[in-house]
Design a protein around this motif. Structure first.
Motif, short mmCIF file in Angstrom:
data_model
loop_
_atom_site.label_atom_id
_atom_site.label_comp_id
_atom_site.label_asym_id
_atom_site.label_seq_id
_atom_site.Cartn_x
_atom_site.Cartn_y
_atom_site.Cartn_z
N ARG A 1 0.81 -1.17 -0.22
CA ARG A 1 -0.03 0.13 0.14
C ARG A 1 0.84 1.16 0.02
NH1 ARG A 1 -4.03 0.93 3.15
NH2 ARG A 1 -4.22 2.84 2.21
N ARG A 2 0.42 2.18 -0.46
CA ARG A 2 1.06 3.66 -0.52
C ARG A 2 0.00 4.82 -0.32
NH1 ARG A 2 4.48 5.50 -4.93
NH2 ARG A 2 5.93 3.73 -4.79
N VAL A 3 0.04 5.42 0.84
CA VAL A 3 -0.93 6.43 1.02
C VAL A 3 -0.46 7.76 1.12
CG1 VAL A 3 -2.65 7.16 2.59
CG2 VAL A 3 -2.22 4.81 2.55
N PRO A 4 -0.79 8.64 0.20
CA PRO A 4 -0.35 9.98 0.09
C PRO A 4 -0.44 10.99 1.53
CG PRO A 4 -1.35 9.47 -1.78
CD PRO A 4 -1.96 8.62 -0.89
N MET A 5 0.55 11.54 2.25
CA MET A 5 0.22 12.49 3.27
C MET A 5 1.18 13.58 3.16
SD MET A 5 -0.58 9.77 6.56
CE MET A 5 -2.15 8.97 6.40
N TRP A 6 0.70 14.59 3.59
CA TRP A 6 1.57 15.66 3.88
C TRP A 6 2.16 15.76 5.53
CZ3 TRP A 6 3.12 18.93 -0.19
CH2 TRP A 6 2.54 18.75 -1.45
N ASN A 7 3.56 16.15 5.76
CA ASN A 7 4.15 16.37 7.06
C ASN A 7 4.35 17.54 6.78
OD1 ASN A 7 5.33 16.51 9.25
ND2 ASN A 7 6.97 14.92 9.01
N ILE B 1 5.79 19.21 3.59
CA ILE B 1 6.72 18.02 2.91
C ILE B 1 5.61 17.03 2.56
CG2 ILE B 1 8.64 16.48 2.89
CD1 ILE B 1 9.47 18.01 5.63
N GLU B 2 5.61 16.80 1.40
CA GLU B 2 4.97 15.52 0.44
C GLU B 2 5.46 14.32 0.83
OE1 GLU B 2 2.74 14.10 -3.52
OE2 GLU B 2 4.06 15.59 -3.57
N CYS B 3 4.78 13.37 1.46
CA CYS B 3 5.11 12.14 1.92
C CYS B 3 4.38 10.75 1.50
CB CYS B 3 5.28 12.11 3.42
SG CYS B 3 6.43 13.14 4.19
N ARG B 4 4.83 9.88 1.74
CA ARG B 4 3.85 8.58 1.49
C ARG B 4 4.24 7.50 2.76
NH1 ARG B 4 3.01 11.26 -2.08
NH2 ARG B 4 2.64 10.87 -4.22
N LEU B 5 2.92 7.14 2.84
CA LEU B 5 2.94 5.98 4.01
C LEU B 5 3.19 4.74 3.25
CD1 LEU B 5 2.63 5.57 7.18
CD2 LEU B 5 0.27 5.36 6.88
N PHE B 6 4.11 4.03 3.39
CA PHE B 6 4.20 2.72 2.58
C PHE B 6 4.05 1.52 3.42
CE2 PHE B 6 7.44 5.34 0.22
CZ PHE B 6 6.78 5.10 -1.16
#
Length: 433
Positions: free
Chosen positions: A390-396, A399-404
């Protein structure tokens, strides 16, 4: 006060999870609850506004929408703000502040826009009572928010005050702490539920000051995230102390001891001390087990496979990490500095070596676990030689991140599909982005 328009802003990528949370807290569904860009809109009561402030882990604020109109210039903003019945919200004895956010607004000065709204509020009070409230830009009693788009101006009054991620328990923190709201979003995205029929253990092997583990432990103990703090609504005219007291009593009576194993560890013993003090303040010292240890060496904290959830150190946050790759001299120097950086030091500049070593350690020792990692590095799976499921887009923040998500299978880089944790998969598919 029984039909308010509320807007709950949140980090990008979290809107669907926030909508689910709002539904759980208020029971509202259907047309009363709309997921928008950057937040959730709902028609709700004043009591719901109080409940959401106390119980929401994902919202940044709870705003009451007071006006929404088209505009072309600053004079239009003055007219819009003049039409709001400010006198039913606060008095001239209280201070206020106007804050402006904008997306593609044609106006040249947001400061001037704020000034015109401030004048409109003050002039309305003066016209009604002959007295105007004072402005306090640092510690206002009342915050007015103006949001501008290309054509529309929306005016809100803030019921939260300090942002909701400020829970009141995190006094000790490292150099790059994870916001509590983002930690809660990671937990929501993973589908981990401490209150389900067979909750899985949860472990953060790079826990820093303990944010993820403490958020998880508060969930397991049913402790409201806002239990320790004050809110702006306590200074607004609709506030009734006995109603708020009853809501807080109800929340306190729902608290319970946790039966779900929750663990955290960090290479820096200084950070573990911080985490333990934070857990004490958060009321979960007995619900979470925290200890020192290198993520590249620490064995599973329990026999049952569970969920690892971590925000490992990385470039823009802090140097990426793994003391197992350091030589003895480097480790001694690090200890002499008291692990002042708070997290592990990179063996290689991009952290690649650390992450490949971590994946090897996990495949050897963490068979059956799920690992969820929040990172801005979209190439992290290839660095770890693991295939994400799975990969869920999120922003910290900015900073653009992914939750893998990685499903750990011994000796193999292949992701295990269709495994027994259907709850997490279902939660993810529901919010698939």
């Amino acid at each position: 006060m029984n039909q308010l328009q509320l807007f709950l802003p949140c980090a990008a990528g979290v809107e669907g999870f926030l909508a689910d949370e709002v539904h759980q807290i208020t029971g509202l569904t259907g047309n009363d609850l709309l997921t928008g860009r950057g937040g959730v809109l709902l028609r709700a009561s004043w009591r719901n506004a109080l409940l959401l402030n106390l119980h929401s882990r994902l919202a940044q604020r709870v705003l009451v929408q007071l006006a929404h109109h088209t505009y072309r210039n600053e004079n239009d903003l003055y007219e819009i703000a003049s039409g709001v019945a400010w006198e039913i919200w606060f008095t001239t004895r209280q201070t206020f502040k106007v804050e402006v956010t904008a997306q593609h607004s044609p106006l040249t000065s947001l400061n001037f826009a704020a000034l015109r709204v401030k004048d409109a509020v003050a002039d309305r009070f003066r016209a009604k009572s002959g007295v105007r409230p004072d402005v306090n830009t640092q510690w206002p009693d009342v915050r007015v928010h103006l949001h501008l788009t290309t054509e529309h101006a929306t005016v809100y009054i803030d019921t939260s005050g300090e942002p909701l991620f400020k829970r009141g328990w995190r006094e000790d923190k490292g150099d790059a702490p994870l916001k509590e709201t983002l930690a809660a979003a990671m937990i929501a995205a993973s589908g981990w539920d401490p209150l389900g029929d067979a909750p899985l253990p949860l472990y953060d092997p790079c826990c820093g000051s303990g944010t993820i583990a403490i958020e998880a432990a508060q969930m397991a103990c049913r402790i409201a995230p806002g239990a320790l703090r004050r809110f702006a609504f306590e200074k607004l005219l609709p506030f009734q102390a006995h109603v708020w007291g009853a809501i807080k009593d109800e929340a306190q009576n729902a608290e319970q001891a946790s039966a779900t194993p929750i663990f955290g560890s960090d290479v820096s013993h200084r950070m573990v001390d911080f985490a333990q003090r934070n857990a004490q303040r958060a009321g979960v010292a007995d619900a979470v087990q925290l200890r020192g240890g290198d993520a590249l060496q620490r064995m599973p904290p329990c026999e049952q496979p569970g969920v690892m959830l971590l925000n490992p150190p990385y470039g823009e946050r802090i140097a990426a990490a793994g003391s197992a790759g350091q030589n003895a001299t480097e480790r001694a120097a690090e200890r002499a500095r008291g692990s002042a950086v708070g997290r592990e030091i990179a063996q290689t500049e991009d952290g690649g070596e650390f992450f490949s070593q971590l994946a090897t350690h996990w495949k050897k020792n963490y068979t059956g676990w799920q690992a969820w990692m929040l990172t801005p590095d979209l190439k992290l799976p290839s660095k770890m030689r693991l295939k994400e499921s799975r990969r869920v887009p999120m922003w910290n923040g900015p900073i653009e991140c992914r939750l893998f998500r990685f499903d750990l299978v011994q000796g193999s880089a292949r992701a295990r599909r269709g495994d027994a944790d259907s709850a997490a998969a279902t939660a993810g598919n529901h919010h698939g982005r």
